[in-house]
Design an enzyme around this catalytic site. Structure first.
Site, PDB file in Angstrom:
ATOM      1  N   LYS A 164       1.802   2.216  -5.148  1.00 39.79           N
ATOM      2  CA  LYS A 164       2.341   1.689  -6.412  1.00 39.79           C
ATOM      3  C   LYS A 164       1.452   2.027  -7.603  1.00 39.79           C
ATOM      4  O   LYS A 164       1.930   2.459  -8.655  1.00 39.79           O
ATOM      5  CB  LYS A 164       2.522   0.161  -6.304  1.00 39.79           C
ATOM      6  N   GLY A 181      -4.564  -4.085  -3.927  1.00 48.07           N
ATOM      7  CA  GLY A 181      -5.561  -3.038  -4.182  1.00 48.07           C
ATOM      8  C   GLY A 181      -4.773  -1.799  -4.528  1.00 48.07           C
ATOM      9  O   GLY A 181      -4.151  -1.196  -3.664  1.00 48.07           O
ATOM     10  N   ASP A 233       0.809  -1.233   0.000  1.00 52.92           N
ATOM     11  CA  ASP A 233       0.000   0.000   0.000  1.00 52.92           C
ATOM     12  C   ASP A 233       0.837   1.276   0.000  1.00 52.92           C
ATOM     13  O   ASP A 233       0.410   2.313   0.513  1.00 52.92           O
ATOM     14  CB  ASP A 233      -0.963   0.018   1.212  1.00 52.92           C
ATOM     15  N   ARG A 255       2.844 -28.593  -7.364  1.00 48.69           N
ATOM     16  CA  ARG A 255       2.652 -29.142  -8.714  1.00 48.69           C
ATOM     17  C   ARG A 255       1.258 -29.738  -8.911  1.00 48.69           C
ATOM     18  O   ARG A 255       1.074 -30.715  -9.619  1.00 48.69           O
ATOM     19  CB  ARG A 255       3.743 -30.176  -9.023  1.00 48.69           C
ATOM     20  N   GLN A 259       1.984  -5.953  -3.257  1.00 48.21           N
ATOM     21  CA  GLN A 259       2.428  -6.091  -1.857  1.00 48.21           C
ATOM     22  C   GLN A 259       3.726  -5.304  -1.650  1.00 48.21           C
ATOM     23  O   GLN A 259       3.915  -4.299  -2.315  1.00 48.21           O
ATOM     24  CB  GLN A 259       2.591  -7.576  -1.478  1.00 48.21           C
TER      25      GLN A 259
HETATM   26  P1  GDP Z   1      -0.774   0.459  -3.571  1.00 48.42           P
HETATM   27  O1  GDP Z   1      -1.403  -0.813  -3.140  1.00 48.42           O
HETATM   28  O2  GDP Z   1       0.707   0.476  -3.340  1.00 48.42           O
HETATM   29  O3  GDP Z   1      -1.104   0.843  -4.979  1.00 48.42           O
HETATM   30  O4  GDP Z   1      -1.369   1.590  -2.628  1.00 48.42           O
HETATM   31  P2  GDP Z   1      -2.933   1.743  -2.175  1.00 48.42           P
HETATM   32  O5  GDP Z   1      -3.707   2.216  -3.326  1.00 48.42           O
HETATM   33  O6  GDP Z   1      -3.394   0.507  -1.500  1.00 48.42           O
HETATM   34  O7  GDP Z   1      -2.801   2.825  -1.046  1.00 48.42           O
HETATM   35  C1  GDP Z   1      -2.296   4.088  -1.269  1.00 48.42           C
HETATM   36  C2  GDP Z   1      -3.371   5.096  -0.874  1.00 48.42           C
HETATM   37  O8  GDP Z   1      -2.786   6.367  -0.747  1.00 48.42           O
HETATM   38  C3  GDP Z   1      -4.453   5.265  -1.932  1.00 48.42           C
HETATM   39  O9  GDP Z   1      -5.653   5.574  -1.277  1.00 48.42           O
HETATM   40  C4  GDP Z   1      -3.962   6.448  -2.758  1.00 48.42           C
HETATM   41  O10 GDP Z   1      -5.018   7.142  -3.386  1.00 48.42           O
HETATM   42  C5  GDP Z   1      -3.325   7.284  -1.695  1.00 48.42           C
HETATM   43  N1  GDP Z   1      -2.168   8.099  -2.116  1.00 48.42           N
HETATM   44  C6  GDP Z   1      -1.201   7.792  -3.015  1.00 48.42           C
HETATM   45  N2  GDP Z   1      -0.253   8.752  -3.021  1.00 48.42           N
HETATM   46  C7  GDP Z   1      -0.625   9.671  -2.118  1.00 48.42           C
HETATM   47  C8  GDP Z   1      -0.033  10.890  -1.643  1.00 48.42           C
HETATM   48  O11 GDP Z   1       1.039  11.307  -2.034  1.00 48.42           O
HETATM   49  N3  GDP Z   1      -0.725  11.570  -0.668  1.00 48.42           N
HETATM   50  C9  GDP Z   1      -1.907  11.134  -0.167  1.00 48.42           C
HETATM   51  N4  GDP Z   1      -2.485  11.856   0.769  1.00 48.42           N
HETATM   52  N5  GDP Z   1      -2.482   9.994  -0.588  1.00 48.42           N
HETATM   53  C10 GDP Z   1      -1.850   9.267  -1.537  1.00 48.42           C
HETATM   54  P1  IMO Z   2      -0.911  -4.071  -2.316  1.00 45.19           P
HETATM   55  O1  IMO Z   2      -0.448  -4.613  -3.653  1.00 45.19           O
HETATM   56  C1  IMO Z   2      -0.997  -4.592   2.022  1.00 45.19           C
HETATM   57  C2  IMO Z   2      -1.125  -8.714   3.526  1.00 45.19           C
HETATM   58  C3  IMO Z   2      -2.377  -9.202   4.212  1.00 45.19           C
HETATM   59  C4  IMO Z   2      -1.792 -10.209   5.177  1.00 45.19           C
HETATM   60  C5  IMO Z   2      -0.663 -10.837   4.370  1.00 45.19           C
HETATM   61  C6  IMO Z   2      -1.015 -12.136   3.665  1.00 45.19           C
HETATM   62  O2  IMO Z   2      -2.199  -3.349  -2.378  1.00 45.19           O
HETATM   63  O3  IMO Z   2       0.182  -3.319  -1.652  1.00 45.19           O
HETATM   64  P2  IMO Z   2      -2.558 -12.755   1.583  1.00 45.19           P
HETATM   65  O4  IMO Z   2      -4.004 -12.501   1.317  1.00 45.19           O
HETATM   66  O5  IMO Z   2      -1.638 -12.201   0.564  1.00 45.19           O
HETATM   67  O6  IMO Z   2      -2.271 -14.207   1.842  1.00 45.19           O
HETATM   68  O7  IMO Z   2      -2.258 -11.996   2.975  1.00 45.19           O
HETATM   69  O8  IMO Z   2      -0.317  -9.874   3.379  1.00 45.19           O
HETATM   70  N1  IMO Z   2      -1.329  -8.152   2.161  1.00 45.19           N
HETATM   71  C7  IMO Z   2      -1.241  -6.858   1.854  1.00 45.19           C
HETATM   72  N2  IMO Z   2      -1.063  -5.772   2.644  1.00 45.19           N
HETATM   73  N3  IMO Z   2      -1.080  -4.444   0.680  1.00 45.19           N
HETATM   74  C8  IMO Z   2      -1.254  -5.512  -0.121  1.00 45.19           C
HETATM   75  O9  IMO Z   2      -1.223  -5.407  -1.474  1.00 45.19           O
HETATM   76  C9  IMO Z   2      -1.381  -6.778   0.463  1.00 45.19           C
HETATM   77  N4  IMO Z   2      -1.578  -8.021  -0.038  1.00 45.19           N
HETATM   78  C10 IMO Z   2      -1.527  -8.854   1.015  1.00 45.19           C
HETATM   79  O10 IMO Z   2      -3.029  -8.152   4.882  1.00 45.19           O
HETATM   80  O11 IMO Z   2      -1.210  -9.556   6.269  1.00 45.19           O
HETATM   81 MG    MG Z   3      -2.899  -1.511  -1.859  1.00 39.50          MG
END
Ligand code: GDP
Ligand code: IMO
Ligand code: MG
Length: 424
Positions: free
Chosen positions: A19, A43, A16, A146, A225
């Site tokens: 990316k 997500g 999160d 496998r 992740q």
């Molecule tokens: P990802 O999984 O690495 O793509 O990240 P997520 O989308 O799960 O979480 C990042 C969150 O931060 C999302 O709600 C984005 O809209 C938000 N976001 C991304 N960059 C920024 C930033 O520079 N500032 C703020 N305030 N929010 C951001």
């Molecule tokens: P993005 O791509 C944050 C965490 C889960 C749990 C552990 C294992 O959005 O950064 P899983 O369902 O993969 O077996 O869960 O990994 N987890 C993440 N945490 N961002 C993610 O993806 C995650 N994908 C899995 O919360 O702790």
């Molecule tokens: Mg995410």
């Protein structure tokens, strides 16, 4: 011969990091965008022109230009969730037809994999991983054992193959005493998803990827992740079941390591984690709550509260090393805009009283040692150029670059595509 390169963008913390946003920003520079591991546990959020999108299995390169996007062999795919995601995008005017390739070698997440995910979590009592419940672990387990089903299998004798795999899962579920589940409805949608998949180009995507490189064009590989969730190098066993690190792009797409160009390591200006497991800099006080509120730190997939804490430079230096990061990207710096003091963990105190700056085998008992830095107390969300950054922020950036031995190439100051400062 002058071949193209695969630049890899991946998370350096516990996921999160932002990316999706940055992949979208960088998309115009690439011919192809490819996911190489993970599945709908991801997500990835993007915002532009007042619209917000959350992508799970589809790469984040679908919004800028007509770029080809690839779901690589290292990904695990749930046909029903993929169908829902693709249809939603179609509705909002973003058709994927003729520009989404899916690897025949990507493994399928079956409905029973999700039941197994729940059953295994339930059997763990207090030591639950806190998975996303998407069947990730059981699907990768079948792959390594496998015994998995792959996207290529849907093209021939699929019902028989599916039934045999399902029967095997049911047997395991019975052995776990987990029999109170009903997948009748889900299975129907899942089978529709299988048919829906067939309209996309299902290929041996490693050939496609290497053809693109041979023609001198570049690819952006989008990680899911983060490094601390990597099955080998993360906070095991509280990790996901794939290699989230740079090496995962080689196995997850079928490219040689000599084809890797830049490695973009992405981090927040602080740190978050969702699910269980150690998190040395986690804050349980008002500051942690403030970061959660200001950063809207709630999971994009599960809606769960994200645990929040200060940036951990011991952990980040490890991630930079494991991935060979060439450029850093710092996200969500705006969330710290109002803080008078900012802390950064620069070492750990070990249970025996010694200190270390090297990430140890077990991080569950370490205590963070902080350096305090003055905050910048400036609203930066409307900035368009790095020359506008206040001195205290410039100092913070220089401190991080120095500690991590890597330049910060991009700074994000808000969720919108436009709120991105690319440094010269
Ligand atoms: P990802 O999984 O690495 O793509 O990240 P997520 O989308 O799960 O979480 C990042 C969150 O931060 C999302 O709600 C984005 O809209 C938000 N976001 C991304 N960059 C920024 C930033 O520079 N500032 C703020 N305030 N929010 C951001
Ligand atoms: P993005 O791509 C944050 C965490 C889960 C749990 C552990 C294992 O959005 O950064 P899983 O369902 O993969 O077996 O869960 O990994 N987890 C993440 N945490 N961002 C993610 O993806 C995650 N994908 C899995 O919360 O702790
Ligand atoms: Mg995410």
């Amino acid at each position: 011969m002058n071949t193209g390169k695969v630049d890899v963008l991946l998370g350096l913390q516990w996921g999160d990091e932002g990316k999706g946003k940055v992949v979208d920003v960088l998309t115009p520079h690439y011919e192809v965008i490819a996911r190489f591991q993970g599945g709908p546990n991801a997500g990835h959020t993007l915002e532009f022109e007042g619209q917000k999108y959350v992508l799970r299995s589809i790469p984040s390169g679908i919004f800028q230009g007509d770029k080809v996007n690839i779901i690589g062999n290292g990904v695990v795919l749930a046909p029903d969730l993929f169908m829902a995601e693709a249809k939603e995008l179609e509705k909002s005017g973003h058709s994927l037809k003729n520009r989404l390739l899916i690897s025949k070698k990507a493994h399928l997440i079956m409905p029973t994999h999700r039941v197994l995910d729940a059953a295994i979590e339930a059997s763990k009592g207090k030591s639950k991983v806190g998975t996303t419940g998407k069947g990730i672990g059981p699907t990768y387990t079948d792959k390594v054992s496998r015994t998995g089903l792959r996207v290529g299998d849907i093209l021939e004798d699929f019902p028989q193959k599916y039934a045999a795999h399902k029967a095997q899962h049911e047997k395991t579920l019975r052995s776990l005493n987990y029999t109170d589940y009903d997948i009748t409805e889900v299975e129907k949608t899942w089978m529709e998803g299988i048919e829906y998949l067939k309209q996309f180009t299902i290929v041996d995507s490693e050939h496609e990827v290497n053809r693109v490189l041979t023609s001198g064009k570049n690819i952006l590989a989008e990680g899911a992740q983060g490094t601390m969730l990597d099955v080998d190098f993360g906070s095991y066993p509280f990790v996901t079941s794939s290699n989230t690190i740079c090496a995962g792009a080689c196995t997850g797409l079928g490219i040689g390591p000599n084809k890797i160009g830049e490695v973009f390591g992405i981090m927040k200006a602080y740190c978050t984690r969702v699910g269980a497991g150690p998190f040395p800099t986690e804050l349980f006080d008002e500051t942690g709550k403030t970061i959660r509120d200001l950063g809207h730190e709630y999971g994009a997939v599960t809606g769960r509260e994200r645990r929040c804490g200060w940036i951990d430079l011991v952990q980040l230096r490890y991630s930079v090393m494991i991935n060979g990061v060439t450029k850093l990207i710092m996200m969500k710096s705006d969330v710290l805009d109002g803080f008078s003091t900012i802390k950064a963990c620069v070492a750990y105190e070990m249970p025996d009283g010694s200190t270390t700056t090297e990430l140890p085998y077990d991080i569950s008992q370490v205590k963070p040692i902080y350096k305090e830095l003055p905050g910048w107390k400036t609203d930066m969300t409307g900035f368009t150029d790095e020359s506008q950054f206040p001195q205290a922020f410039k100092d913070y950036v220089a401190f991080l670059e120095d500690f991590l031995g890597t330049p910060i190439a991009i700074i994000s100051i808000g969720p919108d595509r436009a709120q991105t400062i690319i440094r010269q």
